[in-house]
Design an enzyme around this catalytic site. Structure first.
Site, PDB file in Angstrom:
ATOM      1  N   ASP A 155      50.589   7.483  21.867  1.00 18.48           N
ATOM      2  CA  ASP A 155      50.309   6.126  21.399  1.00 18.48           C
ATOM      3  C   ASP A 155      51.419   5.192  21.864  1.00 18.48           C
ATOM      4  O   ASP A 155      52.595   5.422  21.570  1.00 18.48           O
ATOM      5  CB  ASP A 155      50.221   6.140  19.867  1.00 18.48           C
ATOM      6  CG  ASP A 155      50.119   4.757  19.257  1.00 18.48           C
ATOM      7  OD1 ASP A 155      49.646   3.841  19.943  1.00 18.48           O
ATOM      8  OD2 ASP A 155      50.514   4.606  18.082  1.00 18.48           O
TER       9      ASP A 155
ATOM     10  N   ASP B 148      49.692   1.752  16.730  1.00 19.59           N
ATOM     11  CA  ASP B 148      48.562   1.702  15.798  1.00 19.59           C
ATOM     12  C   ASP B 148      48.117   3.086  15.344  1.00 19.59           C
ATOM     13  O   ASP B 148      47.144   3.220  14.596  1.00 19.59           O
ATOM     14  CB  ASP B 148      47.388   0.939  16.409  1.00 19.59           C
ATOM     15  CG  ASP B 148      46.779   1.631  17.628  1.00 19.59           C
ATOM     16  OD1 ASP B 148      47.314   2.681  18.057  1.00 19.59           O
ATOM     17  OD2 ASP B 148      45.770   1.125  18.159  1.00 19.59           O
TER      18      ASP B 148
ATOM     19  N   ASP C 145      46.405   6.017  23.525  1.00 20.77           N
ATOM     20  CA  ASP C 145      45.791   5.017  24.394  1.00 20.77           C
ATOM     21  C   ASP C 145      46.121   5.317  25.853  1.00 20.77           C
ATOM     22  O   ASP C 145      46.877   6.246  26.164  1.00 20.77           O
ATOM     23  CB  ASP C 145      46.251   3.610  24.001  1.00 20.77           C
ATOM     24  CG  ASP C 145      47.757   3.506  23.788  1.00 20.77           C
ATOM     25  OD1 ASP C 145      48.499   3.989  24.668  1.00 20.77           O
ATOM     26  OD2 ASP C 145      48.183   2.947  22.770  1.00 20.77           O
TER      27      ASP C 145
ATOM     28  N   ASP D 107      29.232  15.255  30.182  1.00 23.15           N
ATOM     29  CA  ASP D 107      29.005  15.668  28.798  1.00 23.15           C
ATOM     30  C   ASP D 107      27.543  16.095  28.623  1.00 23.15           C
ATOM     31  O   ASP D 107      26.624  15.445  29.117  1.00 23.15           O
ATOM     32  CB  ASP D 107      29.318  14.482  27.876  1.00 23.15           C
ATOM     33  CG  ASP D 107      29.219  14.834  26.419  1.00 23.15           C
ATOM     34  OD1 ASP D 107      29.969  15.710  25.964  1.00 23.15           O
ATOM     35  OD2 ASP D 107      28.371  14.226  25.721  1.00 23.15           O
TER      36      ASP D 107
ATOM     37  N   GLU E 133      29.612  20.309  31.529  1.00 25.70           N
ATOM     38  CA  GLU E 133      29.722  20.905  30.200  1.00 25.70           C
ATOM     39  C   GLU E 133      28.320  21.391  29.856  1.00 25.70           C
ATOM     40  O   GLU E 133      27.486  20.637  29.371  1.00 25.70           O
ATOM     41  CB  GLU E 133      30.197  19.893  29.157  1.00 25.70           C
ATOM     42  CG  GLU E 133      30.423  20.552  27.795  1.00 25.70           C
ATOM     43  CD  GLU E 133      29.951  19.722  26.608  1.00 25.70           C
ATOM     44  OE1 GLU E 133      30.364  20.035  25.480  1.00 25.70           O
ATOM     45  OE2 GLU E 133      29.157  18.780  26.773  1.00 25.70           O
TER      46      GLU E 133
END
Length: 556
Positions: free
Chosen positions: A39, A43, A47, A214, A277
């Site tokens: 991070d 927050d 990211d 995915d 996947e």
């Protein structure tokens, strides 16, 4: 003379294997679960800028590429796998400029970048779904059963639990194999095909080196959407062909994408890849996804789910290698990811087994994927309070796909982990990484962390393990260095060697790998010069004592 080999041992100088055409065939690829990696803004959520700043760590670890989980604009109903805009970065994770800078920084370090693409479903906030007329063309809507359509169109169940259908205000129903916020797309509509090819071109133009697809097995449904006639359908995934998964029609989509990827690779002068996947009921059906004109890799979940038993492991390895060899593809090994219980916990809560399983995986022919934190030996976090959980499977009362498989060791699992940890829910493997310090958030960022980290992780941080020759992190670094330097590792031939019961012995050019799956030491004639072991190995003039639950690499 007796000597004890500690872990790791110094890596010998040897010729490099090189990474030219077909780089993906023997690549080691590191999965970054973006919200839990690093991070940068305080927050509590990882990211893209945080990931970019930590890329030198991955370069030093010795991986070849990075796979980033979805960072697209999303309401985050399912950790970003509910995408509202495939061409925008969610403000939680940064901006499109941050994505561009991460890709450029990775390339400067010699790392390739793979991003997720989510083609089975979108978010219910996607503009297509928000438009009632477009929605009924591009998603799967059906009238209900019963006198007034009050019953779902069929008996399909969501992977996350409950029915796979939700009724709309207009009285019809839409299909969602995952959360209700993730409506399934209608891949019979050519506009869906065109949109996803355009999305892929957008990211390829930005410089990515490939896509992890995915639910690559899910886009095509059986004609007529027939009933299954069986409950607990999530347990059947990967065990049999279902009318909503692993339908033969998905392969036409993958062939079209392969043509697109090859075109970009030819233009760039370097290959870009597709990674499936795909949950398939056999190694042979999984190999269909990596035929020469389809995707380049497919995760080997049969290996991930294999129990810690020598016969079972050998059987899975043999079947996997035979199936992929039949189509000229490499096997792609994996032990952990963001959807399954971390393998330290899954293998009976045993770090020794986890370390040994990793050395076995890295000695096998083909490519390997590492999930962030496994190089630290992180266990599943099994005591998260209910109020902090965010996995939609928890809220729907089901369990995530693959969270518990036939390889789960229940006899020696610690309390709370006997069912794979957290009753099969996925938050426990997604707790943010510990980088440094004695207290949470352990250098994850300047604020807290979106899921609480255990109070006893101070000894597992990157800083604490760096330089400690007995640490799991240094074991991974040594193994990846050897894998890169030894010409016989990576893509290439493998054969089995004789070994005592409970022990596997496999040979690669110039190397022998022994794995003791038993809980006690096993002696055998010294097979060569010890290079690396997951646990201290005692070697005298004629005999080597392999510790229980260990793996050793030998130069031969």
């Amino acid at each position: 003379m007796t000597q004890e080999l500690t872990s790791p041992s110094p890596a010998p100088q040897a010729p490099g294997t090189g990474r030219g055409p077909g780089w993906w065939r023997d690549a080691v690829i590191y999965q970054v679960y973006v919200r839990s990696f690093a991070d940068s803004d305080g927050d509590g959520i990882g990211d893209l800028r945080g990931a970019r700043e930590r890329l030198p760590y991955l370069k030093d670890l010795g991986v070849d590429a990075v796979w980033l989980t979805p960072f697209y604009a999303s309401p985050q109903a399912d950790g970003g796998y509910d995408v509202a805009d495939y061409r925008a970065v969610d403000p939680l994770f940064g901006t499109l400029q941050d994505a561009d800078e991460l890709i450029r920084a990775a390339h400067d370090l010699g790392l390739r970048v793979i991003v997720d693409i989510v083609p089975n479903h979108t978010s219910d906030r996607h503009p297509w779904f928000q438009d009632p007329e477009l929605a009924r063309q591009r998603y799967l809507f059906r009238p209900g059963k019963g006198e007034s359509g009050e019953l779902p169109p069929n008996d399909w169940e969501s992977v996350f639990g409950g029915p796979a259908w939700t009724r709309t205000d207009r009285g019809d129903w839409y299909l969602h194999l995952f959360a209700p916020e993730q409506p399934d797309l209608n891949w019979d509509n050519p506009e869906v095909h065109a949109e996803f090819e355009a999305i892929m071109r957008f990211w390829l133009d930005l410089g990515v080196d490939g896509f992890r697809v995915d639910v690559a097995h899910g886009m095509i449904k059986a004609p007529g959407l027939p009933d299954i006639g069986h409950g607990a359908q999530a347990q059947l995934i990967g065990a049999q062909v279902l009318p909503f998964f692993d339908q033969d029609g998905v392969h036409a989509i993958h062939r079209a994408w392969r043509r697109l990827l090859d075109g970009y690779g030819d233009a760039r002068g370097k290959q870009v890849i597709g990674v499936a996947e795909a949950w398939a009921p056999s190694a042979e059906r999984l190999a269909l996804y990596v035929r020469p004109d389809e995707l380049h890799q497919a995760f080997n979940f049969q290996f991930l789910n294999a129990p810690w038993q020598s016969d079972a492991l050998r059987s899975v390895i043999d079947a996997s290698l035979a199936a992929t060899a039949s189509v000229g593809a490499p096997t792609t090994w994996v032990l952990s990811n963001h959807d399954v219980v971390r393998h330290t916990t899954r293998l009976g809560g045993s770090l020794a087994r986890a370390r040994a399983a990793t050395l076995l995986m890295l000695a096998l022919p083909g490519s390997a994927y590492l999930y962030q934190g496994e190089e630290l030996g992180l266990p599943e976090v099994t005591d998260l309070p209910d109020e902090v959980r965010q996995d939609p499977a928890f809220f729907r009362g089901g369990r995530a796909t693959g969270a518990v498989g036939p390889g789960t060791d229940t006899e020696s699992a610690p309390d709370g982990a006997a069912a794979g940890g957290q009753d099969g829910f996925r938050d426990g493997c997604r707790v943010p990484l510990p980088w440094s310090g004695e207290l949470p958030p352990y250098g994850f960022g300047p604020g807290g962390s979106w899921l609480p980290q255990p109070a006893d992780w101070g000894g597992l941080t990157v800083a604490a393990q760096t330089g400690d020759p007995a640490s799991t992190l240094e074991l991974y670094r040594a193994a990846l260095e050897l894998r890169r330097r030894l010409p016989g590792l990576g893509d290439g031939p493998m054969s089995w060697a004789p070994a005592p019961d409970g022990v596997l012995a496999l040979t690669r050019p110039g190397l022998l790998c022994t794995v003791n799956t038993l809980g006690h030491d096993v002696g055998l004639p010294v097979p060569g010069t010890p290079l690396l072991s997951s646990a201290p190995v005692t070697v005298d003039d004629a005999t080597a004592q392999l510790p229980g639950d260990s793996c050793t690499w030998w130069a031969i």
